[in-house]
Scaffold this motif. Structure first.
Motif, mmCIF file in Angstrom:
data_model
loop_
_atom_site.group_PDB
_atom_site.id
_atom_site.type_symbol
_atom_site.label_atom_id
_atom_site.label_comp_id
_atom_site.label_asym_id
_atom_site.label_seq_id
_atom_site.Cartn_x
_atom_site.Cartn_y
_atom_site.Cartn_z
ATOM 1 N N LEU A 49 77.598 -32.484 38.287
ATOM 2 C CA LEU A 49 77.638 -31.034 38.360
ATOM 3 C C LEU A 49 79.074 -30.562 38.452
ATOM 4 O O LEU A 49 79.895 -31.181 39.119
ATOM 5 N N GLY A 76 78.032 -24.540 40.868
ATOM 6 C CA GLY A 76 78.086 -24.639 39.419
ATOM 7 C C GLY A 76 78.965 -23.604 38.787
ATOM 8 O O GLY A 76 79.435 -23.771 37.688
ATOM 9 N N LYS A 89 70.880 -21.218 38.748
ATOM 10 C CA LYS A 89 71.079 -21.955 37.500
ATOM 11 C C LYS A 89 71.449 -23.415 37.772
ATOM 12 O O LYS A 89 71.017 -24.322 37.064
ATOM 13 N N ALA A 90 72.251 -23.651 38.813
ATOM 14 C CA ALA A 90 72.586 -25.027 39.166
ATOM 15 C C ALA A 90 71.337 -25.789 39.567
ATOM 16 O O ALA A 90 71.150 -26.953 39.198
ATOM 17 N N PHE A 148 74.700 -24.398 30.047
ATOM 18 C CA PHE A 148 75.321 -25.546 30.701
ATOM 19 C C PHE A 148 75.927 -26.492 29.659
ATOM 20 O O PHE A 148 77.056 -26.963 29.814
ATOM 21 N N VAL A 179 69.389 -21.428 30.202
ATOM 22 C CA VAL A 179 70.271 -22.021 31.210
ATOM 23 C C VAL A 179 70.802 -23.367 30.731
ATOM 24 O O VAL A 179 71.989 -23.671 30.866
ATOM 25 N N ALA A 180 69.910 -24.189 30.141
ATOM 26 C CA ALA A 180 70.345 -25.502 29.653
ATOM 27 C C ALA A 180 71.372 -25.350 28.536
ATOM 28 O O ALA A 180 72.359 -26.098 28.470
ATOM 29 N N LEU A 186 66.145 -30.200 35.951
ATOM 30 C CA LEU A 186 65.915 -30.655 34.580
ATOM 31 C C LEU A 186 66.460 -32.064 34.379
ATOM 32 O O LEU A 186 65.779 -32.925 33.795
ATOM 33 N N LEU A 187 67.671 -32.314 34.868
ATOM 34 C CA LEU A 187 68.261 -33.644 34.713
ATOM 35 C C LEU A 187 67.475 -34.700 35.483
ATOM 36 O O LEU A 187 67.281 -35.820 35.003
ATOM 37 N N VAL A 242 69.373 -26.715 36.419
ATOM 38 C CA VAL A 242 69.981 -27.822 35.683
ATOM 39 C C VAL A 242 69.731 -29.146 36.394
ATOM 40 O O VAL A 242 69.384 -30.153 35.765
#
Length: 400
Positions: free
Chosen positions: A9, A19, A73-74, A123, A119-120, A80-81, A77
């Motif tokens: 991050l 983020g 948003k952080a 990023f 968001v992705a 998702l990761l 992400v």
């Protein structure tokens, strides 16, 4: 995203914005950032026993229309990761950011697909635009500059800024040579030495044990069995204490010991002057004279310290005239032994040519002969420094 990818991050400048994403264009009706108390929407915002979120219609969640905070948003992400199986080193974040991120994820609700893609994409675009990454904060900058600025300057900057002396003290300790680690372990309690041994990689730990006296090594290895209940905080404190001891050592001007420096000087000196100085050193300080003798490397030592397979490498970089002169000048028993050693381990054709020239050479002046021997020793040292030739140690010779 591939499961084996490991993404870090971006580090926030303060705890207010994980983020540090800029807010995207309005995305929908779910407010996933800011205050999540009271009637805010999300899985964590339950009130009166019912889930407080907009009604689903048209086959799914409505498109989001409000701005997301950087924290939200952080969290998206990271989630998702993690779902993709990425290995994210979140433990490298400061403790307060780890807490805020975890709390933020606990407050989050369902995210519609358009918001997730937005968001992705933001990023990914930010990562694509990164051209250079600097260490986070003064602590990271000082770690990156270690060895490039003086220890006094680094220490003063850490003290003035209140920065912890070591980010990870164990990284500093693992970089030490095994003999220094052994000296450190021998000066500490057995329990502390056992923790030190356990934190090293297996190769370095084995090398450290080699440099320890047998009884001490046995006590430390047994004490490793008592480290099962040691806490991470204790390990961290031990690492800080040991690293502080290393940093407290005074900075010295010379890399070599006094004996090694004097030995290198006398190696280049004429034999007569070398013997004269060593005799004087024997009278003044016999122990220092012994250290100097161990560091002197002369033509006579080639047969003892050089492997036979390395002789052709030496012969290739030498002027044949130096070999002829040195062999013709050899009179002492050890010098003659080295000359025969060199001739026996080079090509037979070259050896025969040198023997013929030696027989025709006649008597060699002392200054000329010593210069030729010095040239041979200097050429050998260059090969050693470049890694092409490895000398056998004096200890190896004694064992044989």
């Amino acid at each position: 995203m591939q499961n084996e990818n490991a993404l870090a991050l971006p580090m926030a400048a303060s705890s207010d914005d994980l983020g540090d994403f800029s807010a995207p264009a309005p995305l929908g009706g779910m407010d996933l950032g800011g205050d999540f108390g009271g009637g805010d929407l999300g899985m964590g915002g339950m009130g009166g026993g019912a889930l407080d979120m907009p009604a689903m219609g048209g086959g799914g969640l409505p498109a989001a229309k409000s701005k997301l905070s950087g924290k939200a948003k952080a969290a998206i992400v990271v989630r998702l990761l993690l779902n993709e199986g990425a290995d994210i080193p979140l433990e490298s974040l400061p403790d307060d950011l780890q807490i805020e991120l975890t709390q933020q994820m606990g407050r989050m609700g369902l995210i519609d697909r358009d918001t997730l893609h937005e968001v992705a994409g933001e990023f990914a675009e930010m990562l694509d635009n990164v051209g250079l990454s600097f260490p986070n904060g003064l602590a990271g900058a000082l770690s990156a500059m270690e060895g490039k600025i003086s220890r006094q300057t680094a220490s003063r900057l850490r003290k003035e800024a209140g920065v912890r002396q070591f980010g990870d003290p164990w990284e500093r300790l693992r970089a030490l040579p095994p003999e220094d680690l052994a000296e450190l372990a021998e000066a500490e309690s057995t329990e502390v030495a056992a923790v030190l041994l356990s934190k090293l990689d297996t190769t370095k730990a084995a090398q450290m044990l080699i440099h320890l006296p047998g009884p001490v090594a046995r006590r430390i290895t047994y004490a490793v069995s008592q480290t099962a209940a040691v806490t991470p905080d204790t390990v961290d404190r031990i690492g800080l204490s040991l690293a502080a001891q290393i940093e407290a050592r005074p900075e010295v001007a010379f890399d070599e010991t006094p004996g090694q420096r004097m030995g290198a000087i006398l190696t280049q000196a004429a034999a007569g002057k070398r013997d004269e100085v060593l005799t004087a050193l024997d009278e003044e300080d016999e122990e220092f004279a012994g250290d100097v003798r161990k560091s002197i490397f002369t033509y006579a030592l080639i047969a003892q310290r050089v492997s036979p397979v390395d002789v052709p490498k030496i012969a290739r970089v030498l002027a044949q005239q130096d070999l002829v002169t040195a062999i013709a000048f050899s009179t002492g028993e050890e010098d003659v032994e080295t000359s025969e050693f060199m001739l026996a381990n080079m090509s037979s054709r070259m050896a025969n040519n040198i023997r013929e020239e030696v027989s025709e050479r006649g008597k060699v002046k002392r200054s000329v002969g010593e210069t030729a021997m010095s040239n041979i020793v200097n050429a050998l040292r260059e090969l050693v420094n470049s890694g092409e030739v490895e000398l056998r140690s004096a200890e190896d010779e004694e064992e044989e």
